[in-house]
Motif scaffolding. Structure first.
Motif, PDB file in Angstrom:
ATOM      1  N   ARG A   1      11.744  16.735   8.297  1.00 37.65           N
ATOM      2  CA  ARG A   1      12.619  15.691   7.776  1.00 37.65           C
ATOM      3  C   ARG A   1      12.770  15.791   6.261  1.00 37.65           C
ATOM      4  NH1 ARG A   1      10.324  10.484  11.249  1.00 37.65           N
ATOM      5  NH2 ARG A   1      10.738  11.365  13.324  1.00 37.65           N
ATOM      6  N   LYS A   2      11.983  16.657   5.648  1.00 40.03           N
ATOM      7  CA  LYS A   2      12.029  16.876   4.209  1.00 40.03           C
ATOM      8  C   LYS A   2      11.873  18.364   3.942  1.00 40.03           C
ATOM      9  CE  LYS A   2       8.487  14.123   3.726  1.00 40.03           C
ATOM     10  NZ  LYS A   2       7.369  13.329   3.145  1.00 40.03           N
ATOM     11  N   GLY A   3      12.394  18.812   2.797  1.00 39.76           N
ATOM     12  CA  GLY A   3      12.199  20.212   2.448  1.00 39.76           C
ATOM     13  C   GLY A   3      13.100  20.665   1.322  1.00 39.76           C
ATOM     14  N   LEU A   4      12.884  21.912   0.912  1.00 39.59           N
ATOM     15  CA  LEU A   4      13.702  22.516  -0.129  1.00 39.59           C
ATOM     16  C   LEU A   4      15.024  22.988   0.458  1.00 39.59           C
ATOM     17  CD1 LEU A   4      11.070  24.690  -2.030  1.00 39.59           C
ATOM     18  CD2 LEU A   4      12.011  22.489  -2.748  1.00 39.59           C
ATOM     19  N   THR A   5      16.088  22.804  -0.311  1.00 46.09           N
ATOM     20  CA  THR A   5      17.416  23.260   0.086  1.00 46.09           C
ATOM     21  C   THR A   5      18.246  23.471  -1.176  1.00 46.09           C
ATOM     22  OG1 THR A   5      19.294  22.779   1.538  1.00 46.09           O
ATOM     23  CG2 THR A   5      18.380  20.927   0.308  1.00 46.09           C
ATOM     24  N   THR A   6      19.395  24.100  -1.017  1.00 43.39           N
ATOM     25  CA  THR A   6      20.290  24.315  -2.147  1.00 43.39           C
ATOM     26  C   THR A   6      21.384  23.250  -2.137  1.00 43.39           C
ATOM     27  OG1 THR A   6      19.883  26.699  -2.107  1.00 43.39           O
ATOM     28  CG2 THR A   6      21.828  25.959  -3.275  1.00 43.39           C
ATOM     29  N   VAL A   7      21.671  22.704  -3.311  1.00 40.18           N
ATOM     30  CA  VAL A   7      22.701  21.665  -3.447  1.00 40.18           C
ATOM     31  C   VAL A   7      23.689  22.087  -4.522  1.00 40.18           C
ATOM     32  CG1 VAL A   7      21.165  19.804  -2.725  1.00 40.18           C
ATOM     33  CG2 VAL A   7      21.317  20.404  -5.154  1.00 40.18           C
ATOM     34  N   ARG A   8      24.878  21.500  -4.486  1.00 32.57           N
ATOM     35  CA  ARG A   8      25.836  21.661  -5.570  1.00 32.57           C
ATOM     36  C   ARG A   8      25.533  20.624  -6.641  1.00 32.57           C
ATOM     37  NH1 ARG A   8      30.703  20.130  -3.733  1.00 32.57           N
ATOM     38  NH2 ARG A   8      30.060  19.604  -1.615  1.00 32.57           N
ATOM     39  N   ILE A   9      25.667  21.004  -7.922  1.00 29.63           N
ATOM     40  CA  ILE A   9      25.339  20.096  -9.009  1.00 29.63           C
ATOM     41  C   ILE A   9      26.416  20.119 -10.081  1.00 29.63           C
ATOM     42  CG2 ILE A   9      23.911  21.857 -10.150  1.00 29.63           C
ATOM     43  CD1 ILE A   9      22.104  19.515 -11.149  1.00 29.63           C
ATOM     44  N   ASN A  10      26.769  18.948 -10.540  1.00 30.39           N
ATOM     45  CA  ASN A  10      27.715  18.784 -11.646  1.00 30.39           C
ATOM     46  C   ASN A  10      26.939  18.163 -12.806  1.00 30.39           C
ATOM     47  OD1 ASN A  10      29.929  18.529 -13.290  1.00 30.39           O
ATOM     48  ND2 ASN A  10      30.754  16.734 -12.243  1.00 30.39           N
ATOM     49  N   GLY A  11      26.720  18.950 -13.855  1.00 32.59           N
ATOM     50  CA  GLY A  11      25.853  18.527 -14.940  1.00 32.59           C
ATOM     51  C   GLY A  11      24.496  19.173 -14.805  1.00 32.59           C
ATOM     52  N   GLU A  12      23.531  18.674 -15.556  1.00 35.80           N
ATOM     53  CA  GLU A  12      22.175  19.212 -15.461  1.00 35.80           C
ATOM     54  C   GLU A  12      21.171  18.126 -15.776  1.00 35.80           C
ATOM     55  OE1 GLU A  12      21.575  21.204 -19.842  1.00 35.80           O
ATOM     56  OE2 GLU A  12      22.513  22.421 -18.275  1.00 35.80           O
TER      57      GLU A  12
END
Length: 250
Positions: free
Chosen positions: A190-201
Motif C-alpha cells: 500500500r506504500k512504496g517508491l514510485t516515479t511522479v511528475r513534478i512542477n517546481g522543486e
C-alpha cells in the motif's frame, strides 16, 4: 571511460566459509559470484533495511562494494554475525569505477538495470564523475543509499528490490527473510517508491500532502520527474511538496 564511483568502500571477505556465511545473512543468492555482480541488502531481524551493496568473487575472495558512510557499521555487524565461522572481513585498497557503453576488460554489468552500465574494481580511482546518474535513477525509480534507502526505516520490497534483482525468494533463510516473504506473499503493498511528475522543486525529504493529509515523501528530482515514497491510497490527485506540485500516474 571509467569514472570514479564516489563515496564507495570495498570490503574483502575471505575464509573457507565466506559464501555460506553471506548466504545466511543477505537478501540475495550469493552462490556462483565469479564473473557477475549480485545486488543485495542486509536487514534487521524485523525486515528493515540496514545496508545495500554489490558482491562479486575474485579468486578466493568475495568483494563487497558499499556506500562509505555505511562501511564501518556494516563491517562491525558482519563481524558480530561470523562467530566462529572461518571468515575474515577487512577493508580493501581497491577503488570502484563505473561507466556506460563499451565495458573494459574485467567490468561487470550492474544487475539493477541495464541503463546503469557497469562497475569495475581497480587499484586506480578512475576519472572525475561526469555522468548524470540521478537522471538515470529517476527515470527507472532506482533508489540510492542514504537518500531513498534509509537504515532502520525502509522495507526493501517497498523500495523496489524485486524489480532491481536484489532479493531472492527461493534461496532460503536470511536475516529479515520472514517479514520480507510475508510482504511478498500475504499482503498487497500500500506504500512504496514510485516515479511522479513534478512542477517546481523542493528539498529531498519534503512531505507530500493532498487535501491536507500526508501522502508521502519527496526524494531525488531530475528533468521534471522525481522519486517519491507514496501512500498509494492518498496519491490519486494533485500532490503538494512545498511550492512544487506533483502528479502520480499509477
Amino acid at each position: 571511460m571509467a569514472e570514479a564511483a564516489q563515496n564507495r568502500t570495498v570490503l574483502e571477505i575471505t575464509g573457507t566459509e565466506r559464501e555460506h556465511f553471506l548466504q545466511g545473512l543477505v537478501s540475495n543468492d550469493v552462490s556462483g559470484l565469479a564473473g557477475r555482480l549480485a545486488y543485495a541488502a542486509l536487514l534487521t531481524p524485523q525486515g528493515k533495511y540496514l545496508a545495500d551493496f554489490f558482491l562479486t568473487a575474485r579468486d578466493d575472495t568475495i568483494l563487497l562494494d558499499v556506500e562509505s558512510a555505511l562501511a564501518d557499521g556494516l563491517l562491525r555487524r558482519l563481524s558480530m554475525y561470523k562467530l566462529r565461522a572461518d571468515v575474515a572481513i577487512a577493508p580493501s585498497t581497491l577503488h570502484v569505477q563505473r561507466g556506460l557503453g563499451d565495458a573494459p576488460d574485467g567490468a561487470l554489468a550492474d544487475p539493477r538495470h541495464p541503463d546503469l552500465g557497469w562497475r569495475i574494481y581497480s587499484p586506480e580511482a578512475g576519472t572525475a564523475p561526469e555522468i548524470d546518474w540521478d537522471a538515470i535513477r529517476v527515470a527507472h525509480c532506482i533508489p540510492e543509499t542514504g537518500i531513498e534507502l534509509i537504515p532502520d526505516e525502509t522495507y526493501i520490497l517497498e523500495a523496489g528490490f524485486e524489480a532491481l534483482h536484489g532479493v531472492d525468494f527461493k534461496k532460503g533463510c536470511y536475516v529479515g527473510q520472514e517479514v520480507t516473504a510475508r510482504m511478498k506473499h500475504k499482503t498487497e503493498l500500500r506504500k512504496g517508491l514510485t516515479t511522479v511528475r513534478i512542477n517546481g522543486e523542493a528539498p529531498v525529504g519534503t512531505e507530500l500532502t493532498t487535501d491536507g493529509k500526508t501522502a508521502g515523501t519527496l526524494f531525488t528530482q531530475s528533468g521534471g520527474r522525481a522519486i517519491a515514497y507514496l501512500r498509494f491510497d492518498r496519491a490519486k490527485g494533485a500532490l503538494q511538496a512545498g511550492d512544487a506540485t506533483l502528479q502520480w500516474d499509477g
